[in-house]
Design an enzyme around this catalytic site. Structure first.
Site, mmCIF file in Angstrom:
data_model
loop_
_atom_site.group_PDB
_atom_site.id
_atom_site.type_symbol
_atom_site.label_atom_id
_atom_site.label_comp_id
_atom_site.label_asym_id
_atom_site.label_seq_id
_atom_site.Cartn_x
_atom_site.Cartn_y
_atom_site.Cartn_z
ATOM 1 N N SER A 53 -35.520 31.804 -2.391
ATOM 2 C CA SER A 53 -35.057 33.122 -2.848
ATOM 3 C C SER A 53 -33.665 33.499 -2.373
ATOM 4 C CB SER A 53 -36.051 34.204 -2.416
ATOM 5 O OG SER A 53 -37.178 34.210 -3.259
ATOM 6 N N LYS A 56 -31.136 34.552 -4.889
ATOM 7 C CA LYS A 56 -30.938 35.920 -5.383
ATOM 8 C C LYS A 56 -29.628 36.536 -4.893
ATOM 9 C CE LYS A 56 -35.872 36.955 -5.980
ATOM 10 N NZ LYS A 56 -36.620 35.990 -5.149
ATOM 11 N N SER A 113 -37.652 40.788 -1.922
ATOM 12 C CA SER A 113 -37.368 39.600 -2.718
ATOM 13 C C SER A 113 -38.207 39.523 -3.993
ATOM 14 C CB SER A 113 -37.602 38.332 -1.874
ATOM 15 O OG SER A 113 -36.980 37.220 -2.452
#
Length: 376
Positions: A53, A56, A113
């Site tokens: 993640s 991101k 997240s």
């Protein structure tokens, strides 16, 4: 006697050994200073690995750029699509057709997240996740992220979805340097959505227990293992600590902490300054007689031991011919630590001075002749 000689030799050896090197358990890592972009530590920094993640960071960078250029607003309403709501992994269980502001979706992505909100934001920017991922890869190329290929907006496992510690630091720097408002989200420890019905707790534990922590993004999957781009600021210096493929979540935090501690303990960020007012410089055949010099704005990243021994020497032009353009180099400030040259900072023209036209020169000569006899 032999015992004393052995002790003396051992002491001498220890005194000549370098300080213990920084060590992290992660497979790849990098420490970067935000303002200068200088790298203070690197380990396998260009190895292509799954970022989970931490992907991101790029997703959020594109969203913040869309907000800054007016394409999106914090109060705009986004409706969850079937595709966005189908994401697995970390999420806020967005329902198809559910509406939420850009502000709340950003909070969900930064703090917990949320994959569903990351995709929904990407769709709002580019129309579809596929089109958004194309933009992610284009932006990566613009930033010189040559180790990076994105396959989705979330970091969920996908064949060929890779980046490096170096590239993560680059996009993290771009985000926090040019979009400081993200700190309002990245420093949240606990919050809620849906009028208090959904609780959020930051996945980045450094936010709660590391002095100066400012963000930024964690990630983990079974194959990527534990990753983070951790940022912290002290005394005006912000550092970016990137950890990829750490074996455990607690080790990821410790690895990031070790690098940040190393940076804050050994380096200082200073602004280049002059110790005196810069005098105006004469301009020949200009519409003004002088031009005001200014020091180029520049930050210096120095080892703390050197920062305490700085000296400066100033070199300025005695004069300059018109025309003068704003930004023309008029001299330099040399900054030294002992005999070592640390930097040469340009001194620039702070304004434009056009050259006199023939007509202006003729008029000036006439005035000079007319008033020459008035002198006592």
């Amino acid at each position: 006697m032999r015992r004393w000689m052995a002790l003396i030799c051992m002491t001498a050896l220890l005194l000549t050994m370098p300080a213990r090197a920084v060590e992290v358990a992660a497979q790849a890592a990098l420490l970067m200073e935000k303002e200068t972009g200088e790298i203070l530590y690197a380990k396998n920094e260009h190895e292509k690995l799954e970022p989970a993640s931490v992907t991101k960071v790029m997703t959020l960078l594109l969203v913040m750029e869309a907000i800054d250029n007016g394409q999106l607003g914090y109060d705009d309403i986004i409706t969850g699509s079937a595709h966005a709501c189908s994401m697995g992994g970390s999420q806020i269980w967005l329902k198809e057709g559910e509406q939420m502001t850009v502000h709340d979706m950003l909070k969900a992505v930064f703090v917990v997240s949320a994959n569903d909100c990351a995709v929904a934001l990407g769709e709002a920017v580019a129309g579809s996740e596929t089109a958004f991922v194309d933009r992610m890869n284009q932006r990566a190329r613009e930033l010189g992220m040559n180790d990076t290929t994105f396959r989705n907006a979330t970091g969920l496992p996908a064949e060929g979805h890779v980046t490096s510690a170096h590239d993560i630091a680059v996009m993290s720097r771009e985000l926090i340097r040019n979009h400081p408002k993200v700190r309002e989200y990245t420093t949240i420890w606990m919050d809620t959505l849906r009028n208090g019905a959904s609780e959020l707790v930051n996945t980045n534990k450094l936010i709660r227990n590391y002095n100066g922590a400012t963000g930024l993004k964690t990630g983990s999957t079974s194959t990527a293992m534990y990753c983070v781009s951790a940022t912290a600021e002290r005394d005006g210096m912000e550092l970016i600590s990137v950890i990829l493929k750490s074996p455990t979540g607690s080790q990821r935090v410790e690895d990031a902490r070790v690098l940040l501690d190393h940076g804050f303990a050994n380096y200082s960020l200073l602004k280049a300054t002059v110790d005196e007012v810069l005098p105006p410089i004469p301009v020949t055949l200009g519409t003004q007689a002088t031009v005001q010099p200014v020091l180029e704005e520049r930050s210096l990243l120095l080892e703390k031991a050197k920062a305490a021994t700085l000296t400066k020497t100033l070199e300025l032009a005695e004069g300059i011919d018109a025309p003068v353009a704003a930004g023309d180099v008029l001299g330099k400030l040399r900054i030294l630590a002992g005999e070592e040259l640390i930097d040469e900072v340009p001194i620039l023209a702070g304004e434009e001075i056009p050259r006199l036209t023939w007509g202006q020169m003729a008029l000036r000569l006439i005035r000079s002749a007319l008033f020459a006899g008035d002198e006592a």
